[in-house]
Design a protein around this motif. Sequence first.
Motif, PDB file in Angstrom:
ATOM      1  N   VAL A   6      46.201  51.381  41.105  1.00 22.29           N
ATOM      2  CA  VAL A   6      47.244  52.076  41.859  1.00 22.29           C
ATOM      3  C   VAL A   6      48.285  52.597  40.871  1.00 22.29           C
ATOM      4  CG1 VAL A   6      48.999  51.960  43.657  1.00 22.29           C
ATOM      5  CG2 VAL A   6      46.904  50.604  43.882  1.00 22.29           C
ATOM      6  N   GLU A   7      48.549  53.897  40.935  1.00 23.47           N
ATOM      7  CA  GLU A   7      49.656  54.489  40.186  1.00 23.47           C
ATOM      8  C   GLU A   7      50.830  54.631  41.159  1.00 23.47           C
ATOM      9  OE1 GLU A   7      52.305  55.498  38.228  1.00 23.47           O
ATOM     10  OE2 GLU A   7      50.603  55.740  36.832  1.00 23.47           O
ATOM     11  N   PHE A   8      51.924  53.913  40.876  1.00 25.15           N
ATOM     12  CA  PHE A   8      53.050  53.855  41.810  1.00 25.15           C
ATOM     13  C   PHE A   8      54.084  54.953  41.590  1.00 25.15           C
ATOM     14  CE2 PHE A   8      51.250  49.633  41.909  1.00 25.15           C
ATOM     15  CZ  PHE A   8      51.377  49.245  43.228  1.00 25.15           C
ATOM     16  N   ASP A   9      54.010  55.668  40.490  1.00 25.43           N
ATOM     17  CA  ASP A   9      54.972  56.736  40.212  1.00 25.43           C
ATOM     18  C   ASP A   9      54.613  57.961  41.053  1.00 25.43           C
ATOM     19  OD1 ASP A   9      56.617  58.700  39.250  1.00 25.43           O
ATOM     20  OD2 ASP A   9      56.070  58.448  37.133  1.00 25.43           O
ATOM     21  N   PRO A  10      55.479  58.380  41.989  1.00 27.52           N
ATOM     22  CA  PRO A  10      55.132  59.510  42.852  1.00 27.52           C
ATOM     23  C   PRO A  10      54.917  60.816  42.093  1.00 27.52           C
ATOM     24  CG  PRO A  10      57.001  58.287  43.750  1.00 27.52           C
ATOM     25  CD  PRO A  10      56.781  57.778  42.363  1.00 27.52           C
ATOM     26  N   SER A  11      55.475  60.932  40.895  1.00 29.71           N
ATOM     27  CA  SER A  11      55.334  62.179  40.143  1.00 29.71           C
ATOM     28  C   SER A  11      54.090  62.202  39.273  1.00 29.71           C
ATOM     29  CB  SER A  11      56.567  62.390  39.252  1.00 29.71           C
ATOM     30  OG  SER A  11      56.659  61.364  38.269  1.00 29.71           O
ATOM     31  N   ALA A  12      53.375  61.092  39.174  1.00 27.78           N
ATOM     32  CA  ALA A  12      52.201  61.021  38.307  1.00 27.78           C
ATOM     33  C   ALA A  12      51.023  61.749  38.940  1.00 27.78           C
ATOM     34  CB  ALA A  12      51.837  59.569  38.033  1.00 27.78           C
ATOM     35  N   ASP A  13      50.163  62.287  38.092  1.00 27.46           N
ATOM     36  CA  ASP A  13      48.983  62.975  38.602  1.00 27.46           C
ATOM     37  C   ASP A  13      47.698  62.416  38.021  1.00 27.46           C
ATOM     38  OD1 ASP A  13      49.159  63.860  36.025  1.00 27.46           O
ATOM     39  OD2 ASP A  13      49.303  65.990  36.513  1.00 27.46           O
ATOM     40  N   SER A  14      47.749  61.206  37.465  1.00 29.85           N
ATOM     41  CA  SER A  14      46.545  60.593  36.931  1.00 29.85           C
ATOM     42  C   SER A  14      46.661  59.076  37.030  1.00 29.85           C
ATOM     43  CB  SER A  14      46.324  61.010  35.474  1.00 29.85           C
ATOM     44  OG  SER A  14      47.373  60.536  34.651  1.00 29.85           O
ATOM     45  N   VAL A  15      45.505  58.431  36.949  1.00 32.78           N
ATOM     46  CA  VAL A  15      45.418  56.973  36.962  1.00 32.78           C
ATOM     47  C   VAL A  15      44.775  56.549  35.659  1.00 32.78           C
ATOM     48  CG1 VAL A  15      44.387  54.979  38.108  1.00 32.78           C
ATOM     49  CG2 VAL A  15      45.216  56.897  39.469  1.00 32.78           C
ATOM     50  N   ASP A  16      45.307  55.525  35.013  1.00 39.89           N
ATOM     51  CA  ASP A  16      44.703  55.068  33.769  1.00 39.89           C
ATOM     52  C   ASP A  16      44.469  53.560  33.815  1.00 39.89           C
ATOM     53  OD1 ASP A  16      47.186  53.810  33.146  1.00 39.89           O
ATOM     54  OD2 ASP A  16      47.895  55.626  32.154  1.00 39.89           O
ATOM     55  N   GLU A  17      43.970  53.012  32.716  1.00 47.34           N
ATOM     56  CA  GLU A  17      43.601  51.603  32.686  1.00 47.34           C
ATOM     57  C   GLU A  17      44.786  50.690  32.949  1.00 47.34           C
ATOM     58  OE1 GLU A  17      40.703  48.682  32.516  1.00 47.34           O
ATOM     59  OE2 GLU A  17      40.439  50.849  32.423  1.00 47.34           O
ATOM     60  N   GLY A  18      45.974  51.132  32.589  1.00 51.48           N
ATOM     61  CA  GLY A  18      47.162  50.314  32.820  1.00 51.48           C
ATOM     62  C   GLY A  18      47.542  50.172  34.272  1.00 51.48           C
ATOM     63  N   ASP A  19      46.903  50.948  35.149  1.00 48.86           N
ATOM     64  CA  ASP A  19      47.203  50.879  36.579  1.00 48.86           C
ATOM     65  C   ASP A  19      46.296  49.908  37.324  1.00 48.86           C
ATOM     66  OD1 ASP A  19      49.241  52.868  36.444  1.00 48.86           O
ATOM     67  OD2 ASP A  19      47.693  54.412  36.372  1.00 48.86           O
ATOM     68  N   LEU A  20      45.446  49.185  36.596  1.00 46.00           N
ATOM     69  CA  LEU A  20      44.569  48.207  37.238  1.00 46.00           C
ATOM     70  C   LEU A  20      45.403  47.083  37.853  1.00 46.00           C
ATOM     71  CD1 LEU A  20      41.612  47.182  37.690  1.00 46.00           C
ATOM     72  CD2 LEU A  20      41.909  45.875  35.567  1.00 46.00           C
ATOM     73  N   VAL A  21      45.229  46.834  39.154  1.00 51.18           N
ATOM     74  CA  VAL A  21      45.976  45.775  39.834  1.00 51.18           C
ATOM     75  C   VAL A  21      45.066  44.654  40.315  1.00 51.18           C
ATOM     76  CG1 VAL A  21      47.862  47.286  40.570  1.00 51.18           C
ATOM     77  CG2 VAL A  21      45.862  47.013  42.053  1.00 51.18           C
ATOM     78  N   LEU A  22      43.744  44.904  40.344  1.00 50.03           N
ATOM     79  CA  LEU A  22      42.856  43.887  40.883  1.00 50.03           C
ATOM     80  C   LEU A  22      41.434  44.162  40.411  1.00 50.03           C
ATOM     81  CD1 LEU A  22      42.919  42.637  44.559  1.00 50.03           C
ATOM     82  CD2 LEU A  22      40.770  43.277  43.498  1.00 50.03           C
ATOM     83  N   ALA A  23      40.742  43.112  39.968  1.00 48.46           N
ATOM     84  CA  ALA A  23      39.322  43.199  39.604  1.00 48.46           C
ATOM     85  C   ALA A  23      38.628  41.959  40.136  1.00 48.46           C
ATOM     86  CB  ALA A  23      39.153  43.310  38.089  1.00 48.46           C
ATOM     87  N   TYR A  24      37.441  42.163  40.732  1.00 48.87           N
ATOM     88  CA  TYR A  24      36.768  41.037  41.376  1.00 48.87           C
ATOM     89  C   TYR A  24      35.265  41.274  41.365  1.00 48.87           C
ATOM     90  CZ  TYR A  24      35.478  37.625  44.978  1.00 48.87           C
ATOM     91  OH  TYR A  24      34.913  36.580  45.667  1.00 48.87           O
ATOM     92  N   ARG A  25      34.506  40.283  40.917  1.00 46.01           N
ATOM     93  CA  ARG A  25      33.052  40.335  40.953  1.00 46.01           C
ATOM     94  C   ARG A  25      32.563  39.775  42.291  1.00 46.01           C
ATOM     95  NH1 ARG A  25      29.101  42.763  38.203  1.00 46.01           N
ATOM     96  NH2 ARG A  25      30.132  42.255  36.217  1.00 46.01           N
ATOM     97  N   MET A  26      31.791  40.575  43.036  1.00 48.11           N
ATOM     98  CA  MET A  26      31.263  40.093  44.307  1.00 48.11           C
ATOM     99  C   MET A  26      30.385  38.867  44.057  1.00 48.11           C
ATOM    100  SD  MET A  26      32.549  41.981  46.712  1.00 48.11           S
ATOM    101  CE  MET A  26      31.523  41.930  48.177  1.00 48.11           C
ATOM    102  N   PRO A  27      30.560  37.783  44.806  1.00 48.01           N
ATOM    103  CA  PRO A  27      29.883  36.516  44.518  1.00 48.01           C
ATOM    104  C   PRO A  27      28.404  36.540  44.914  1.00 48.01           C
ATOM    105  CG  PRO A  27      31.263  36.304  46.456  1.00 48.01           C
ATOM    106  CD  PRO A  27      31.549  37.660  45.891  1.00 48.01           C
ATOM    107  N   ASP A  28      27.662  35.576  44.361  1.00 47.32           N
ATOM    108  CA  ASP A  28      26.226  35.517  44.578  1.00 47.32           C
ATOM    109  C   ASP A  28      25.854  35.103  46.001  1.00 47.32           C
ATOM    110  OD1 ASP A  28      25.744  36.258  41.979  1.00 47.32           O
ATOM    111  OD2 ASP A  28      25.552  34.194  41.244  1.00 47.32           O
ATOM    112  N   ASP A  29      26.746  34.413  46.689  1.00 49.90           N
ATOM    113  CA  ASP A  29      26.393  33.909  48.016  1.00 49.90           C
ATOM    114  C   ASP A  29      26.787  34.861  49.142  1.00 49.90           C
ATOM    115  OD1 ASP A  29      29.086  33.559  47.653  1.00 49.90           O
ATOM    116  OD2 ASP A  29      29.172  31.553  48.537  1.00 49.90           O
ATOM    117  N   VAL A  30      27.170  36.092  48.826  1.00 45.17           N
ATOM    118  CA  VAL A  30      27.349  37.102  49.869  1.00 45.17           C
ATOM    119  C   VAL A  30      26.246  38.136  49.700  1.00 45.17           C
ATOM    120  CG1 VAL A  30      29.838  36.745  49.881  1.00 45.17           C
ATOM    121  CG2 VAL A  30      28.885  38.635  48.549  1.00 45.17           C
ATOM    122  N   ARG A  31      26.051  38.943  50.684  1.00 44.39           N
ATOM    123  CA  ARG A  31      24.951  39.885  50.669  1.00 44.39           C
ATOM    124  C   ARG A  31      25.087  40.862  49.500  1.00 44.39           C
ATOM    125  NH1 ARG A  31      24.816  44.656  54.894  1.00 44.39           N
ATOM    126  NH2 ARG A  31      23.418  45.300  53.215  1.00 44.39           N
TER     127      ARG A  31
END
Length: 554
Positions: free
Chosen positions: A308-333
Amino acid sequence: MRVRKTIAAIAVMAAGVGVALEATAPPAGAEGQAGGSAPAGIPAVLMNESFRGAELHYDFTLLGQAGLTNASGGDHAPKVGTSTKHDQEGARRGAPPFNPDPQANPGYLQLTDNNHDKVGGVVYNHPLPTSGGLDVTFEMYQYNSTTTNTPHAADGIGFFISDGGVDLTAPGAYGGSLGYAQKSFEGVPGVAGGYLGIGFDVLGNYIQDGTEGRGYTNGKPGVRRSPTGQAWGQNVANTITLRGPGNGLNGYEYLTSTYKTITSPTETTAPLGPKQLGAPTVTTPELAKRLVRVTLSPELRPLVRVYVEFDPSADSVDEGDLVLAYRMPDDVRAMPSTFKFGFAGSTGDMTDVHLIRNLEVSTLVSPPAGLDLAKDVVVDPTTPAATLPSTYQVGDVVHYKFTATNSGQVTLTNVRISDRFKLDSISPGSYDSLAPGKSETFIGTYTIKESDVPADWDGTSAFELENVALAVSNETASPDDHAFVTVDPPDECDPAAPGCVEEPDPDPSDLPEAIPLPPVGGTPSALGIAGFSAAAALTAYLIVTRRMTGRRVP
């Protein structure tokens, strides 16, 4: 506006082998079309829908009171709510007004205005392949609340992905479930065939289980439980939460959230802190813009990343805008081979305006080779003696031939055409299977519309109408192919049509009186004067007697 960036190498475990992938942006396609044919290693654009105009460029289904702000009426315009608890003040309260010029004043997909008890959503009920992973970007706006004197605005925006093999015609429960999860206590089901629901939750109920029975199976709490309080009033505002697979009243369990800091081999989250998903006191959308990017790696247990890029004037997203990363677990479909998706938003006793704009759906990496498409303009197959027109006009029907070829090593299933235009017809609708090395053809028709005319057309010269399509199967998608036709300005037009001006018949009284020609052999001076007068009379006559049924003015 293209929300794109280069993302650092992502470690993807495929068949037990670590493969380093660099996800780089493909060239952006024009409105309603895919990008250019991509070389190996470049992601493919599957969809590009801005929501800026009065029409949808893809076959989305609008739900509830959702609509396009630049649609003046009809099915595509926002609708008035149906609350029995609160009076409704129109269909656009606090939201952008209708504007007939989408070029100068681009519109939005309005999920809700800031009336109380509004619900709205949009779903895309056509399967797209997951073999190249997913890369989804969009602009999100949550602002102009009428309840800023209460602790929170509400509710939030949900983005969800479902199994492409399951019919997607409705969202899940609105309110705290943000259109994805169920409300078990009220018997309201979640999204059919749901795989992943991401809640951009201003109010903070989506993270909770016990308030409305989210994440329950057979009436009991699921294995994965939310770490937050389960009572009303214990909501966690300004959070992004992931919920997993579910169907009907079962599943949709809590996976992770920005509620607290987590750092592990499979998960990274952090509280948003002072960064706000919404802007409740702002009255114009420009100051509330948030650029969002969601990626899923091309694996059975994908790595989900939310930026998520929170600056309303920004027009791009970069690696610094990462707010969440999650690996889907083995026990879900496992990740389904195809997916569908949608958005939802709602208000209740607390309100916000909820808007979406500039959606783009791409593969995260180059999809596996296997499907090619050739698209051509052809004569009407029902009239074999016909010849292909050299030019067309608005209102003419163009016939397209699509040839899909399996260039891979495995049989493809459910092969179909995704076209930039909403075709009048296409036959057949799909092929159940396509063996390696084999080809099949489709015939489609499209009627050239006034809306296809370029905005800067001068009305006197021809222009090229480009159409773009790609072939799609449950396993992969082809590079896109282009077909062009030349569209001429009309020699005549219907006087009742927009931009057509009828010219009157000449009045005989306006014709010049006849001027006698001088006799042969007259003096040079007399001949010259008389000759000039005759030419002038002839010119005036031609000007006055010129008549067209109608002419189109630019």
